[in-house]
Scaffold this active site. Structure first.
Site, PDB file in Angstrom:
ATOM      1  N   ARG A  89       0.816  -1.219   0.000  1.00  0.00           N
ATOM      2  CA  ARG A  89       0.000   0.000   0.000  1.00  0.00           C
ATOM      3  C   ARG A  89       0.847   1.265   0.000  1.00  0.00           C
ATOM      4  O   ARG A  89       0.398   2.329  -0.427  1.00  0.00           O
ATOM      5  CB  ARG A  89      -0.915  -0.032   1.223  1.00  0.00           C
ATOM      6  CG  ARG A  89      -2.125   0.876   1.104  1.00  0.00           C
ATOM      7  CD  ARG A  89      -3.023   0.757   2.313  1.00  0.00           C
ATOM      8  NE  ARG A  89      -2.338   1.186   3.509  1.00  0.00           N
ATOM      9  CZ  ARG A  89      -2.423   0.561   4.690  1.00  0.00           C
ATOM     10  NH1 ARG A  89      -3.156  -0.521   4.837  1.00  0.00           N
ATOM     11  NH2 ARG A  89      -1.784   1.022   5.729  1.00  0.00           N
TER      12      ARG A  89
ATOM     13  N   TYR B 283     -12.234  22.376 -11.731  1.00  0.00           N
ATOM     14  CA  TYR B 283     -12.903  21.126 -12.099  1.00  0.00           C
ATOM     15  C   TYR B 283     -14.099  20.913 -11.151  1.00  0.00           C
ATOM     16  O   TYR B 283     -13.938  20.976  -9.921  1.00  0.00           O
ATOM     17  CB  TYR B 283     -11.852  20.020 -11.940  1.00  0.00           C
ATOM     18  CG  TYR B 283     -12.236  18.619 -12.257  1.00  0.00           C
ATOM     19  CD1 TYR B 283     -12.669  18.262 -13.527  1.00  0.00           C
ATOM     20  CD2 TYR B 283     -12.102  17.621 -11.293  1.00  0.00           C
ATOM     21  CE1 TYR B 283     -12.990  16.948 -13.817  1.00  0.00           C
ATOM     22  CE2 TYR B 283     -12.405  16.301 -11.575  1.00  0.00           C
ATOM     23  CZ  TYR B 283     -12.857  15.972 -12.840  1.00  0.00           C
ATOM     24  OH  TYR B 283     -13.156  14.670 -13.129  1.00  0.00           O
TER      25      TYR B 283
ATOM     26  N   ASP C  74      -3.838  22.485 -10.176  1.00  0.00           N
ATOM     27  CA  ASP C  74      -4.164  21.314 -10.990  1.00  0.00           C
ATOM     28  C   ASP C  74      -3.557  21.554 -12.368  1.00  0.00           C
ATOM     29  O   ASP C  74      -3.989  22.441 -13.098  1.00  0.00           O
ATOM     30  CB  ASP C  74      -5.687  21.168 -11.047  1.00  0.00           C
ATOM     31  CG  ASP C  74      -6.134  19.893 -11.759  1.00  0.00           C
ATOM     32  OD1 ASP C  74      -5.447  19.477 -12.701  1.00  0.00           O
ATOM     33  OD2 ASP C  74      -7.182  19.342 -11.371  1.00  0.00           O
TER      34      ASP C  74
ATOM     35  N   LYS D  82      -5.627  11.306 -18.034  1.00  0.00           N
ATOM     36  CA  LYS D  82      -5.793  12.088 -19.258  1.00  0.00           C
ATOM     37  C   LYS D  82      -4.601  11.837 -20.179  1.00  0.00           C
ATOM     38  O   LYS D  82      -4.444  10.743 -20.671  1.00  0.00           O
ATOM     39  CB  LYS D  82      -5.964  13.568 -18.891  1.00  0.00           C
ATOM     40  CG  LYS D  82      -7.016  13.808 -17.788  1.00  0.00           C
ATOM     41  CD  LYS D  82      -8.435  13.562 -18.273  1.00  0.00           C
ATOM     42  CE  LYS D  82      -9.463  13.525 -17.149  1.00  0.00           C
ATOM     43  NZ  LYS D  82      -9.560  14.716 -16.334  1.00  0.00           N
TER      44      LYS D  82
HETATM   45  C1  PLP Z   1     -10.303  14.723 -15.104  1.00  0.00           C
HETATM   46  C2  PLP Z   1      -9.760  15.759 -14.217  1.00  0.00           C
HETATM   47  C3  PLP Z   1      -9.496  15.485 -12.880  1.00  0.00           C
HETATM   48  C4  PLP Z   1      -9.851  14.166 -12.246  1.00  0.00           C
HETATM   49  O1  PLP Z   1      -9.113  13.125 -12.760  1.00  0.00           O
HETATM   50  P1  PLP Z   1      -9.596  11.594 -12.666  1.00  0.00           P
HETATM   51  O2  PLP Z   1      -8.359  10.856 -12.982  1.00  0.00           O
HETATM   52  O3  PLP Z   1     -10.686  11.455 -13.660  1.00  0.00           O
HETATM   53  O4  PLP Z   1     -10.077  11.403 -11.270  1.00  0.00           O
HETATM   54  C5  PLP Z   1      -8.931  16.479 -12.117  1.00  0.00           C
HETATM   55  N1  PLP Z   1      -8.651  17.675 -12.634  1.00  0.00           N
HETATM   56  C6  PLP Z   1      -8.902  17.985 -13.916  1.00  0.00           C
HETATM   57  C7  PLP Z   1      -8.562  19.341 -14.421  1.00  0.00           C
HETATM   58  C8  PLP Z   1      -9.473  17.039 -14.747  1.00  0.00           C
HETATM   59  O5  PLP Z   1      -9.754  17.360 -16.006  1.00  0.00           O
END
Ligand code: PLP
Length: 388
Positions: free
Chosen positions: A61, A114, A184, A209
């Protein structure tokens, strides 16, 4: 022999490949495992003592050799002190916020984050006695700080609407006020922007992404400077979250082609955005590389490229026409997430509480994939009249 300074392309190919033993595989294998074994009880006790420290093999973990390779690679790409791999991008956001704020604190959150980030703040953090206020990241953040502001959470560019705040200015204001800045950075990836080098304390990424890049993996990264890494790592590990073994493998594999994919996405995205700009149904392009995008100058100064994800604003139209347009597209998938190889389309409804969104047109987000751009344009040209 002296080594040449690592350049990004070389780093993406060579980082995180594991020990250079003879007969090694090119790609580090998927590393499964829960229990880790020690030769003596003393060795075990030393590992247990150090379990929150980076690179400590103690129990699955807390990480394993493959996840540590990935953490080192991402940290190197960001110029960071360290990285924590977690199970999804949203987990990176929520664990970073939990690591930075405590009951009685106030945190500042950009109005264009987001949507699930906003929802976590409002439904969970608020319940734990953290006061949240939303600010317009395109205005000076300084007046919003309070003596108990412990963190600023923002995005560059903002989700759905793509305004680009001044990363170094927000990070500097946070620092002046003794608050941790968390950005982010999912859209740009470390290929196009390295916010820690601009003064941010923590960068979070959804590796689901572009880093994974094929819509088949979910993972997140919390990437920290030296001042925040120890506390963030301990806090995140205490929650018991962990990136999946296959997702670690897919992220390492994704890094190898990340730069070329980002450049291809940038070129295709710009080509389609320019095409859409000329269409009578479209009133505005929300793309950081477009001079009229709010924060375009910040993008030019702080980024070295643009992802293939942007939005357009249509002329006002009823729901039926919006549905007809989206449904008529053949090459654009309808769904959330982005950064894969396929083009996607999704109407978005910007939620704003600090500074209301007033444009009456529809905001439609496009992820431009790797189809032939002429085919994408033909598809759009066929469907756009349905918005009339
Ligand atoms: C998609 C996204 C997230 C979340 O990511 P996941 O891997 O889907 O949990 C966070 N921030 C942004 C800007 C995103 O586009």
């Amino acid at each position: 022999m002296t080594k040449t300074t690592p350049d990004l392309s070389d780093s993406l190919v060579h980082l995180g490949r594991g020990p250079k033993t003879a007969g090694r595989p090119v790609n580090l294998p998927i590393t499964q495992g829960s229990t880790m074994l020690f030769d003596t009880l003393a060795e075990f006790e030393a590992a247990r003592e150090a379990r929150y420290q980076p690179e400590t093999l103690y129990y699955g973990r807390y990480g394993n050799p493959a996840s540590f390779e990935l953490e080192r690679a991402v940290a190197a790409l960001e110029g960071a002190a360290g990285c924590i791999t977690v199970s999804a991008g949203l987990t990176a956001v929520t664990l970073a916020l939990m690591g930075a704020a405590k009951a009685g604190d106030h945190i500042l959150v950009a109005d264009n984050v987001y949507a699930p980030t906003r929802s976590f703040c409002d439904t969970v953090l608020a319940r734990y006695g953290v006061e949240i206020s939303y600010f317009d990241p395109m205005q000076d953040a300084a007046p919003h700080f309070r003596p108990n502001t412990s963190a600023v959470m923002f995005e560059a560019p903002g989700s759905g609407t793509f305004e680009v705040p001044d990363i170094s200015a927000i990070a500097a204001t946070a620092k002046d006020n003794g608050a941790v800045s968390i950005i982010d950075g999912t859209w740009a990836t470390p290929v196009f922007c390295q916010p820690l080098k601009l003064g941010a304390d923590v960068v979070v990424h959804s590796g689901s992404k572009y880093i994974g890049g094929h819509a088949d993996s979910m993972i997140g990264f919390i990437v920290c400077n030296a001042a925040t890494y120890g506390q963030m790592r301990k806090s995140a590990l205490a929650f018991g979250d962990k990136a999946g073994a296959q997702d670690v493998f897919l992220s390492l594999r994704g890094l190898r082609t990340l730069e070329m994919r980002m450049k291809a996405a940038e070129a295709a995205g710009l080509e389609i955005a320019r095409f859409l700009q000329d269409q009578p149904q479209i009133s505005q392009i929300l793309h950081p590389a477009f001079p009229d995008c709010p924060g375009h100058r910040n993008w030019k100064r702080e980024f070295s490229g643009a992802a293939g994800l942007f939005s357009v604003v249509t002329k006002p139209c009823p729901d039926e026409k919006l549905h007809a347009f989206v449904d008529a597209l053949d090459l654009f998938g309808i769904g959330v997430s982005w950064g894969g190889f396929e083009s996607l389309v999704l109407p978005v409804a910007p939620l704003r509480t600090a500074n209301p969104w007033t444009d009456e047109g529809r905001v439609i987000r496009f992820n431009i994939g790797f189809e032939n751009t002429d085919s994408l344009k033909a598809d759009l040209a066929r469907a756009l009249p349905l918005l009339d």
